[in-house]
Design a protein around this motif. Sequence first.
Motif, mmCIF file in Angstrom:
data_model
loop_
_atom_site.group_PDB
_atom_site.id
_atom_site.type_symbol
_atom_site.label_atom_id
_atom_site.label_comp_id
_atom_site.label_asym_id
_atom_site.label_seq_id
_atom_site.Cartn_x
_atom_site.Cartn_y
_atom_site.Cartn_z
ATOM 1 N N UNK A 113 0.868 -1.170 0.000
ATOM 2 C CA UNK A 113 0.000 0.000 0.000
ATOM 3 C C UNK A 113 0.909 1.225 0.000
ATOM 4 N N UNK A 114 0.821 2.023 -1.027
ATOM 5 C CA UNK A 114 1.714 3.170 -1.175
ATOM 6 C C UNK A 114 1.213 4.405 -0.434
ATOM 7 N N UNK A 115 -0.097 4.554 -0.335
ATOM 8 C CA UNK A 115 -0.667 5.770 0.242
ATOM 9 C C UNK A 115 -1.199 5.503 1.643
ATOM 10 N N UNK A 116 -0.550 6.080 2.636
ATOM 11 C CA UNK A 116 -0.980 5.934 4.022
ATOM 12 C C UNK A 116 -1.000 7.296 4.689
ATOM 13 N N UNK A 117 -1.919 7.486 5.621
ATOM 14 C CA UNK A 117 -1.969 8.750 6.353
ATOM 15 C C UNK A 117 -0.886 8.717 7.425
ATOM 16 N N UNK A 118 0.319 8.932 6.955
ATOM 17 C CA UNK A 118 1.508 8.913 7.797
ATOM 18 C C UNK A 118 2.419 10.034 7.327
ATOM 19 N N UNK A 119 3.524 10.225 8.020
ATOM 20 C CA UNK A 119 4.481 11.261 7.629
ATOM 21 C C UNK A 119 4.913 11.053 6.175
ATOM 22 N N UNK A 120 4.852 12.074 5.386
ATOM 23 C CA UNK A 120 5.129 12.060 3.947
ATOM 24 C C UNK A 120 4.062 11.303 3.155
#
Length: 708
Positions: free
Chosen positions: A498-505
């Motif tokens: 999963x490339x898109x996560x609600x994390x830093x960057x």
Amino acid sequence: MKKLISFLFICTFILGYSQQKELSIEDAVLGYYKGLYPSSLSNLQWIENTSNYAFKKENELIFTNAKTNKVVSNLSFEALKKVYPEIKRLPYLQEISATDFTFQNGSSIEVYNYVSKSKSTSIHFDENAKNTEYNSKAKAIAYTIDNNLFIANAANPKIVVTEIEDKNIVSGQAIHRSEFGIYKGTFWSPKGNYLAFYQKDESNVADYPLVDINTYPASLKNIKYPMAGQGSEIAKIGIFNLATQSTTYLDIDTSDEHYLTNLSWTPDEKFVLVAEINRGQNHVWYNRYSVETGKKVNTLFEETSDKWTEPEFDAVFLPKSTTNFLWFSERDGFMNLYQYTSEGKLVKQLTKFDWVVTGILGFDALAKNVFITGTGADARESHTFKVNLKSGKYTKLTSTNGTHRTQLSTNGNYLIDSYSNLTTPNSIEIVETKKGKSTLVYNAENPLKEYNLGTTEFVTLKGTDGTDLYSRVIKPANFDASKKYPVLIYVYGGPHAQMNTNSWLGGASLWMTAFSTLEDYIIFTLDNRGSANRGFAFESIIHRNLGDAEIEDQLTGVDYLKSLSYVDSSRIAVNGWSYGGFMTTSLMLRNPGMFTTAVAGGPVIDWKYYEVMYGERYMDTPQENPEGYEKTKVANYIKNLDGKMLIIHGSVDPVVVPQHSMTLLQEAVKQKTQIDFFTYPMHEHNVRGVDRAHLVKKMLDYIVENNK
């Protein structure tokens, strides 16, 4: 624009416009070593059976009480060095109790009593040991040398578990190329009286030649590589009895090359539970075996699918029970928890979420609740929940939006919650699990505050079938919507990622953020169908037809980009590695004229050259699915090349073997098509270390030069 675009939310991650410091690609790639990633508390963990936690700070080990948030004691490096004069820094703690902590010191495991400030236990093992696993109950360490397995304890540094001369038979290591959730090959019993271990016979597996260029002359290094449709390994499970120092094997006939995984002990050490999967990977039998006789006692349950079955988690027994356990299954479309007995009775489906459960942290002291991790409603996030074992009612314990990594105290009263999101580099809180109250104990500063960088935004698109497709847009500093920007699409697109996560960057590599501003680029990434954490239907759409749904979704992203007034639709490049390399070459060659430039690293070019365990799950065998294999073969489309394409491969890649790229080059020559190629000598599947900066610069220079 043909496709409806919906915005779930847009999060803007502002890294600072006032400073003018420039972030170079090299610094971005090596950012971890240069202090450009968020700081944290080192080696942070709970002290067993207490409400205290410990972490390393500079040259001290700090002990803090979770209830009061007060430091209760500390241990200095100098104090530890008096007992272990050879150490040069505070060691990494493997585990810690109210009196002792365990660490590795060269080729020994040390147990240090930090109350009395004295050495408790010292276990020496062979300096050539690999795959080490210490067990505090047994006061012993399992390890491998070459293809054999050994145990060391305080009395004997080398107890022989297996002594097999045939190098094709490998004991104590991960089997099945680490699929099915396998990450190790040894399994201590709950009381430390036995050691179970995997063994694989690779006699049927073909040798694959890799070349070591650092010898004079170059020399051959064969590895075992089971390609789709060809011979695979034969698995066994051994049980070593520490009291009798004898090894027995479970009575399982795997001559049909079926898989053994998710090995679990019952708490009374009488039985071992094993998930057995047919080679076709569409049928699971969960079986119980007697440790005493090695015979199968019963099949607890079976699971089947017309696509694939993929158990990835061990059984987790309820506290104080030797019969009842929790099992992970996707049988209802999402990974949920089911309670079973060891006789095979389904007690209940404990969770019924339409999102993915990702792990079990533990239980509270009275065994009324289990603590789990999962995505929650937003698949880009990770949260922790408390679930009542009787009613199934649950409480979300991590309140802030983002990606949370949590540790549960032994008594279940507290969580250590480390989290980040687009605007939070790293925060650590202590959460009371009964009331949900949280206390901030650490807040990292923005490590990029001095750099002039742009923004990261999340966008949700609608796929052709109405599916939400989560995407990420990185814009350069000083973005001007009246300008036209070139685009780099970064893609992976495969299962278990999963490339898109609600994390830093936002889950992006730091080089993407740097490149966006350095070269005035838009960087776009979309998680297509087939990727992780969206449920079985979303992931399994790819079965037997890798690339079709994934390309369709990526083209939805391209349509979106072309609809933006600030995108130069004539200057779109694509880049990816591994499965992303397969996607990059497929997008470039199956959609001629859409992209000017492609850079593919370690690409899968022909799925028949990929490994049995992964490849056959998604494509079946080449014999069973010849049409699917032929359609996905990238070399078939090389004559369509319209633009510039660079292929990069590690010369000793043992994962996506170099044959993939070689066959593409061979077909390019045959078709009189000009493509570019670069190899990284003696690098494996990923180019790591300082050479990675060279890799990223080569990729990006090629894109800038040709995306015109």
